[in-house]
Write an enzyme that holds these catalytic residues in place. Structure first.
Site, short mmCIF file in Angstrom:
data_model
loop_
_atom_site.label_atom_id
_atom_site.label_comp_id
_atom_site.label_asym_id
_atom_site.label_seq_id
_atom_site.Cartn_x
_atom_site.Cartn_y
_atom_site.Cartn_z
N ARG A 46 54.67 -64.57 68.21
CA ARG A 46 53.37 -63.91 68.03
C ARG A 46 52.51 -63.99 69.28
NH1 ARG A 46 51.08 -63.92 62.33
NH2 ARG A 46 49.31 -64.93 63.33
N SER A 47 52.66 -65.05 70.06
CA SER A 47 51.94 -65.12 71.35
C SER A 47 52.43 -64.01 72.27
CB SER A 47 52.16 -66.48 72.02
OG SER A 47 51.63 -67.51 71.22
N HIS A 60 45.77 -49.91 81.29
CA HIS A 60 44.68 -48.95 81.12
C HIS A 60 43.57 -49.17 82.15
CE1 HIS A 60 45.96 -48.54 76.65
NE2 HIS A 60 46.70 -47.80 77.45
N SER A 86 51.62 -69.35 75.91
CA SER A 86 52.42 -70.32 75.16
C SER A 86 51.51 -71.44 74.66
CB SER A 86 53.52 -70.91 76.04
OG SER A 86 54.22 -71.94 75.36
N GLY A 87 51.36 -71.52 73.34
CA GLY A 87 50.50 -72.56 72.78
C GLY A 87 50.93 -73.95 73.20
N SER A 88 52.21 -74.23 73.14
CA SER A 88 52.71 -75.56 73.48
C SER A 88 52.96 -75.74 74.97
CB SER A 88 54.03 -75.83 72.74
OG SER A 88 55.06 -74.99 73.25
N GLY A 89 53.24 -74.64 75.67
CA GLY A 89 53.60 -74.74 77.08
C GLY A 89 54.99 -75.34 77.28
N SER A 150 48.72 -69.98 64.11
CA SER A 150 48.07 -68.68 63.93
C SER A 150 46.72 -68.59 64.63
CB SER A 150 47.88 -68.38 62.44
OG SER A 150 49.12 -68.12 61.83
N GLU A 153 47.18 -67.89 68.35
CA GLU A 153 47.65 -66.52 68.60
C GLU A 153 46.53 -65.51 68.41
OE1 GLU A 153 51.80 -68.21 66.82
OE2 GLU A 153 50.49 -66.99 65.56
N ASP A 161 41.04 -59.58 74.99
CA ASP A 161 40.10 -58.46 74.91
C ASP A 161 38.77 -58.81 75.58
OD1 ASP A 161 41.82 -56.69 73.70
OD2 ASP A 161 41.03 -56.97 71.68
#
Length: 186
Positions: A46-47, A60, A86-89, A150, A153, A161
């Site tokens: 999901r990342s 864009h 990467s959350g954990s790296g 979650s 992510e 954004d």
């Protein structure tokens, strides 16, 4: 609890995490991104989906970007940048990617919850986003927490954004100027 209450809980959790984002780290991230000749992006799971959305918006904005592993991705050279989400790296394939980039004299920036991770130690820049890695599924009694990373992510997607909005301001871009670079063969 119902869907509405869960949605409100998610938004509160993300708000609580967002106030912990370090603007100095984000500014360094943006500086490195703007200096890059070409930007490669990659994440897993999901990342990875979130970082693909970021790559799309960078395109864009007029940046030269590629998702690592895509057949049309060019050769990386010094002066390019690899952005890894990467959350954990510690994701094995992403560690290997970071090592290969560093060996090729390509800077690495990591978006993570763990700046002291293997990838974090290889990176020339780190943007820390608070959250819980997928292996930390213990919820505190009475506390709202999403499972399996979650919140990280989701915060990635929102932060990417927010970076796009900052880049738009710095580069004098508008929704109209960006739309002129939007795909017309879909």
């Amino acid at each position: 609890m119902g869907v509405q209450e869960n949605t409100i809980g998610i938004l509160k959790e993300l708000g609580n995490n967002a106030v912990k984002i370090d603007n100095a780290q984000a500014d360094q991230f943006i500086t490195q991104l703007r200096k890059a000749k070409h930007i490669f992006l990659q994440g897993a799971g999901r990342s990875g989906i979130a970082i693909c959305g970021f790559a799309n918006r960078l395109l864009h904005l007029g940046f030269s970007v590629s998702i690592v592993g895509e057949i049309s991705s060019p050769r990386a050279k010094p002066g390019d940048l690899v952005i890894i989400g990467s959350g954990s790296g510690e994701t094995t394939s992403l560690v290997s990617l970071a090592q290969k980039a560093v060996e090729s004299d390509v800077d690495v920036v990591l978006v993570t919850m763990r700046p002291d991770s293997t990838i974090g130690r290889l990176a020339s820049g780190v943007l820390v986003l608070p959250g819980t890695v997928k292996q930390e599924n213990q919820q505190k009694d009475g506390a709202f927490s999403q499972p399996m990373g979650s919140a990280f992510e989701q915060l990635c997607f929102i932060t990417y954004d927010a970076i796009v909005l900052e880049l738009m301001a710095q580069l004098g871009e508008t929704g109209n100027s960006m739309f002129a670079r939007h795909a017309n063969l879909e």
